[in-house]
Design a protein around this motif. Sequence first.
Motif, PDB file in Angstrom:
ATOM      1  N   MET A   1      58.114 -14.788   0.173  1.00  0.00           N
ATOM      2  CA  MET A   1      57.917 -13.677   0.708  1.00  0.00           C
ATOM      3  C   MET A   1      56.430 -13.358   0.772  1.00  0.00           C
ATOM      4  SD  MET A   1      60.944 -11.094  -0.218  1.00  0.00           S
ATOM      5  CE  MET A   1      60.377  -9.988   0.992  1.00  0.00           C
ATOM      6  N   SER A   2      55.765 -13.016   2.049  1.00  0.00           N
ATOM      7  CA  SER A   2      54.526 -12.568   1.956  1.00  0.00           C
ATOM      8  C   SER A   2      54.236 -11.151   1.291  1.00  0.00           C
ATOM      9  CB  SER A   2      53.927 -12.301   3.376  1.00  0.00           C
ATOM     10  OG  SER A   2      54.833 -11.371   4.015  1.00  0.00           O
ATOM     11  N   LYS A   3      52.857 -11.018   0.681  1.00  0.00           N
ATOM     12  CA  LYS A   3      52.765 -10.153  -0.396  1.00  0.00           C
ATOM     13  C   LYS A   3      52.628  -8.595   0.568  1.00  0.00           C
ATOM     14  CE  LYS A   3      49.999 -12.294  -3.632  1.00  0.00           C
ATOM     15  NZ  LYS A   3      48.630 -12.468  -4.395  1.00  0.00           N
ATOM     16  N   LEU A   4      52.838  -7.612   0.083  1.00  0.00           N
ATOM     17  CA  LEU A   4      52.694  -6.224   0.672  1.00  0.00           C
ATOM     18  C   LEU A   4      51.252  -5.887   0.753  1.00  0.00           C
ATOM     19  CD1 LEU A   4      54.793  -4.089   1.769  1.00  0.00           C
ATOM     20  CD2 LEU A   4      54.172  -2.860  -0.261  1.00  0.00           C
ATOM     21  N   GLN A   5      50.699  -5.732   1.916  1.00  0.00           N
ATOM     22  CA  GLN A   5      49.365  -5.290   1.999  1.00  0.00           C
ATOM     23  C   GLN A   5      49.032  -3.713   1.999  1.00  0.00           C
ATOM     24  OE1 GLN A   5      46.962  -7.384   3.416  1.00  0.00           O
ATOM     25  NE2 GLN A   5      48.759  -8.992   2.904  1.00  0.00           N
ATOM     26  N   VAL A   6      48.637  -3.323   0.734  1.00  0.00           N
ATOM     27  CA  VAL A   6      48.436  -2.020   0.099  1.00  0.00           C
ATOM     28  C   VAL A   6      46.954  -1.627   0.300  1.00  0.00           C
ATOM     29  CG1 VAL A   6      48.949  -0.586  -1.845  1.00  0.00           C
ATOM     30  CG2 VAL A   6      50.308  -2.436  -1.446  1.00  0.00           C
ATOM     31  N   GLY A   7      46.667  -0.515   0.835  1.00  0.00           N
ATOM     32  CA  GLY A   7      45.254  -0.105   0.885  1.00  0.00           C
ATOM     33  C   GLY A   7      45.338   1.026  -0.060  1.00  0.00           C
ATOM     34  N   VAL A   8      44.403   0.940  -1.203  1.00  0.00           N
ATOM     35  CA  VAL A   8      44.163   2.063  -2.127  1.00  0.00           C
ATOM     36  C   VAL A   8      42.885   2.860  -2.038  1.00  0.00           C
ATOM     37  CG1 VAL A   8      43.903   2.181  -4.862  1.00  0.00           C
ATOM     38  CG2 VAL A   8      45.658   0.535  -3.658  1.00  0.00           C
ATOM     39  N   ILE A   9      43.175   3.988  -1.623  1.00  0.00           N
ATOM     40  CA  ILE A   9      41.815   4.755  -1.346  1.00  0.00           C
ATOM     41  C   ILE A   9      41.453   5.630  -2.582  1.00  0.00           C
ATOM     42  CG2 ILE A   9      41.035   6.601   0.246  1.00  0.00           C
ATOM     43  CD1 ILE A   9      43.364   5.752   1.976  1.00  0.00           C
ATOM     44  N   PHE A  10      39.976   5.648  -2.911  1.00  0.00           N
ATOM     45  CA  PHE A  10      39.665   6.272  -3.922  1.00  0.00           C
ATOM     46  C   PHE A  10      38.173   6.913  -3.541  1.00  0.00           C
ATOM     47  CE2 PHE A  10      37.562   2.221  -3.866  1.00  0.00           C
ATOM     48  CZ  PHE A  10      36.216   2.502  -4.131  1.00  0.00           C
ATOM     49  N   GLY A  11      37.708   7.870  -4.444  1.00  0.00           N
ATOM     50  CA  GLY A  11      36.619   8.707  -4.330  1.00  0.00           C
ATOM     51  C   GLY A  11      36.782  10.062  -3.858  1.00  0.00           C
ATOM     52  N   GLY A  12      36.250  10.142  -2.637  1.00  0.00           N
ATOM     53  CA  GLY A  12      36.531  11.291  -1.971  1.00  0.00           C
ATOM     54  C   GLY A  12      35.467  12.456  -1.579  1.00  0.00           C
ATOM     55  N   ASN A  13      35.381  13.023  -0.835  1.00  0.00           N
ATOM     56  CA  ASN A  13      34.402  14.418  -0.637  1.00  0.00           C
ATOM     57  C   ASN A  13      34.802  15.534  -1.161  1.00  0.00           C
ATOM     58  OD1 ASN A  13      32.418  15.907   0.404  1.00  0.00           O
ATOM     59  ND2 ASN A  13      33.216  15.933   2.421  1.00  0.00           N
ATOM     60  N   SER A  14      34.784  15.506  -2.496  1.00  0.00           N
ATOM     61  CA  SER A  14      35.385  16.692  -3.463  1.00  0.00           C
ATOM     62  C   SER A  14      34.638  16.529  -4.704  1.00  0.00           C
ATOM     63  CB  SER A  14      36.861  16.154  -3.479  1.00  0.00           C
ATOM     64  OG  SER A  14      37.485  16.962  -4.628  1.00  0.00           O
ATOM     65  N   SER A  15      34.844  17.762  -5.470  1.00  0.00           N
ATOM     66  CA  SER A  15      34.408  17.876  -6.618  1.00  0.00           C
ATOM     67  C   SER A  15      35.171  16.964  -7.512  1.00  0.00           C
ATOM     68  CB  SER A  15      34.278  19.357  -7.206  1.00  0.00           C
ATOM     69  OG  SER A  15      35.645  19.758  -6.982  1.00  0.00           O
ATOM     70  N   GLU A  16      36.058  16.497  -7.443  1.00  0.00           N
ATOM     71  CA  GLU A  16      36.999  15.721  -8.068  1.00  0.00           C
ATOM     72  C   GLU A  16      36.794  14.332  -7.989  1.00  0.00           C
ATOM     73  OE1 GLU A  16      40.929  17.353  -9.229  1.00  0.00           O
ATOM     74  OE2 GLU A  16      40.510  18.697  -7.675  1.00  0.00           O
ATOM     75  N   TYR A  17      35.597  13.748  -7.201  1.00  0.00           N
ATOM     76  CA  TYR A  17      35.202  12.478  -7.075  1.00  0.00           C
ATOM     77  C   TYR A  17      35.326  11.623  -8.347  1.00  0.00           C
ATOM     78  CZ  TYR A  17      32.014   8.533  -6.109  1.00  0.00           C
ATOM     79  OH  TYR A  17      31.584   7.533  -6.062  1.00  0.00           O
ATOM     80  N   PRO A  18      34.645  11.957  -9.316  1.00  0.00           N
ATOM     81  CA  PRO A  18      34.591  11.216 -10.667  1.00  0.00           C
ATOM     82  C   PRO A  18      36.056  11.026 -11.335  1.00  0.00           C
ATOM     83  CG  PRO A  18      33.414  13.605 -10.952  1.00  0.00           C
ATOM     84  CD  PRO A  18      33.734  13.408  -9.748  1.00  0.00           C
ATOM     85  N   VAL A  19      36.796  12.163 -11.084  1.00  0.00           N
ATOM     86  CA  VAL A  19      38.241  12.042 -11.564  1.00  0.00           C
ATOM     87  C   VAL A  19      39.034  10.914 -11.083  1.00  0.00           C
ATOM     88  CG1 VAL A  19      40.396  13.115 -12.092  1.00  0.00           C
ATOM     89  CG2 VAL A  19      38.051  14.433 -12.081  1.00  0.00           C
ATOM     90  N   SER A  20      38.837  10.829  -9.709  1.00  0.00           N
ATOM     91  CA  SER A  20      39.424   9.979  -8.877  1.00  0.00           C
ATOM     92  C   SER A  20      39.172   8.298  -9.329  1.00  0.00           C
ATOM     93  CB  SER A  20      38.965   9.820  -7.356  1.00  0.00           C
ATOM     94  OG  SER A  20      39.697   8.695  -6.525  1.00  0.00           O
ATOM     95  N   LEU A  21      37.657   8.252  -9.641  1.00  0.00           N
ATOM     96  CA  LEU A  21      37.259   6.769  -9.857  1.00  0.00           C
ATOM     97  C   LEU A  21      38.161   6.445 -11.227  1.00  0.00           C
ATOM     98  CD1 LEU A  21      33.518   6.751  -9.276  1.00  0.00           C
ATOM     99  CD2 LEU A  21      35.370   6.520  -7.815  1.00  0.00           C
ATOM    100  N   HIS A  22      38.240   7.226 -12.291  1.00  0.00           N
ATOM    101  CA  HIS A  22      39.090   6.852 -13.403  1.00  0.00           C
ATOM    102  C   HIS A  22      40.394   6.747 -13.199  1.00  0.00           C
ATOM    103  CE1 HIS A  22      35.497   7.321 -16.069  1.00  0.00           C
ATOM    104  NE2 HIS A  22      35.222   8.488 -15.475  1.00  0.00           N
ATOM    105  N   SER A  23      40.973   7.429 -12.497  1.00  0.00           N
ATOM    106  CA  SER A  23      42.440   7.560 -12.072  1.00  0.00           C
ATOM    107  C   SER A  23      42.683   6.001 -11.366  1.00  0.00           C
ATOM    108  CB  SER A  23      42.900   8.600 -11.067  1.00  0.00           C
ATOM    109  OG  SER A  23      42.987   9.742 -11.786  1.00  0.00           O
ATOM    110  N   VAL A  24      41.683   5.752 -10.215  1.00  0.00           N
ATOM    111  CA  VAL A  24      42.003   4.577  -9.513  1.00  0.00           C
ATOM    112  C   VAL A  24      41.791   3.076 -10.365  1.00  0.00           C
ATOM    113  CG1 VAL A  24      39.803   4.038  -8.371  1.00  0.00           C
ATOM    114  CG2 VAL A  24      41.876   3.551  -7.071  1.00  0.00           C
TER     115      VAL A  24
END
Length: 356
Positions: A1-24
Amino acid sequence: MSKLQVGVIFGGNSSEYPVSLHSVASVLRNLDANKYDVTMIGIDPNGNWYVYDGDIDTLEHDHWLESGHATRALLSPSKQEGLLILENGTYTTKKLDVLLPILHGKNGEDGTIQGLFTLSQIPYVGCNHVSSAIAMDKEYTHIICESAGIPMAPYIALRKNMPQTMAQIVKQVEAKLQFPLFVKPANAGSSFGISKVNVMDDLEKAIDFAYAYDDKIVIESGISGFEVGSSVLGNDALIIGDVDEIETHNSFFDYDAKYELENTQIHCPARISDEKKAEIKAYAKTIYHVLGCSGLSRIDMFIDDDEKIFFNEINTIPGFTSASRYPSMMANVGYDFPKLLDTLLELALEKANATK
């Protein structure tokens, strides 16, 4: 079976940008490479989109933009295009089966980007744009949950475009609230812009501080007690994670307490009775359904000195570092990090199929 194509989105125009980097970074390390073909999609603090094909450590330490591995891109609102990757004055397209946003705060957790996902007709993890927007806004959350009989702290809401004199605000506070007060931006997370106020003379400064993060703020009576959390996973049928407890010696569970565990310890499971845990979980289910949530959320509550429960707030994209509360609560009920991510992607596809 082919793999699922997953787009993982990180960062963002937000004060919580650095939190996103550690989460992702934690998410990417736990996605099964045998099941998923992952496209990393980064949004810089100015709102520019990129496809990133570098290593995870560079991303986590916020050197991804200058790494030479970031190519301008954007997500088309048209179903036909999908992800557009821009190079040398032209673009190529990439089809994605599902989107996994690891974004916190404004423009990532508030329904803004979820509306774009809906237009693109690509299935995505998490709440829809309406539920995301309501859950992000502390005033609207108050209104809806209180109408459903869920106990919350007394509050007032203020708007910058409807100016009031301090004398008018003080009159409202004296009529409805009790010290200590918590002054919060209506739409912000990670405790940004929040102040604890013990005397009226400090209120104006706290209001100005909160307005730096949002044009609407809420002022709440403080609850004397401690904070607990409940994690929810699912669309209609729900899986409730373990209940955790926050023990902090800071004045409240602020940014440093959350991310540096400064003077703070998180107990999972919480040091409370099974009966109280069951009560918290029942509230969590009700809140999740009342707000129309899907996919996942972490729901935070207080237990006061009389052991009464008060709903505090809901996080529709909670922290996802290896030490974050949501993954820890779910791990205690059998959902380790890889299984949790598998389930979230399955739920996103299930939700998309149900709405066709």
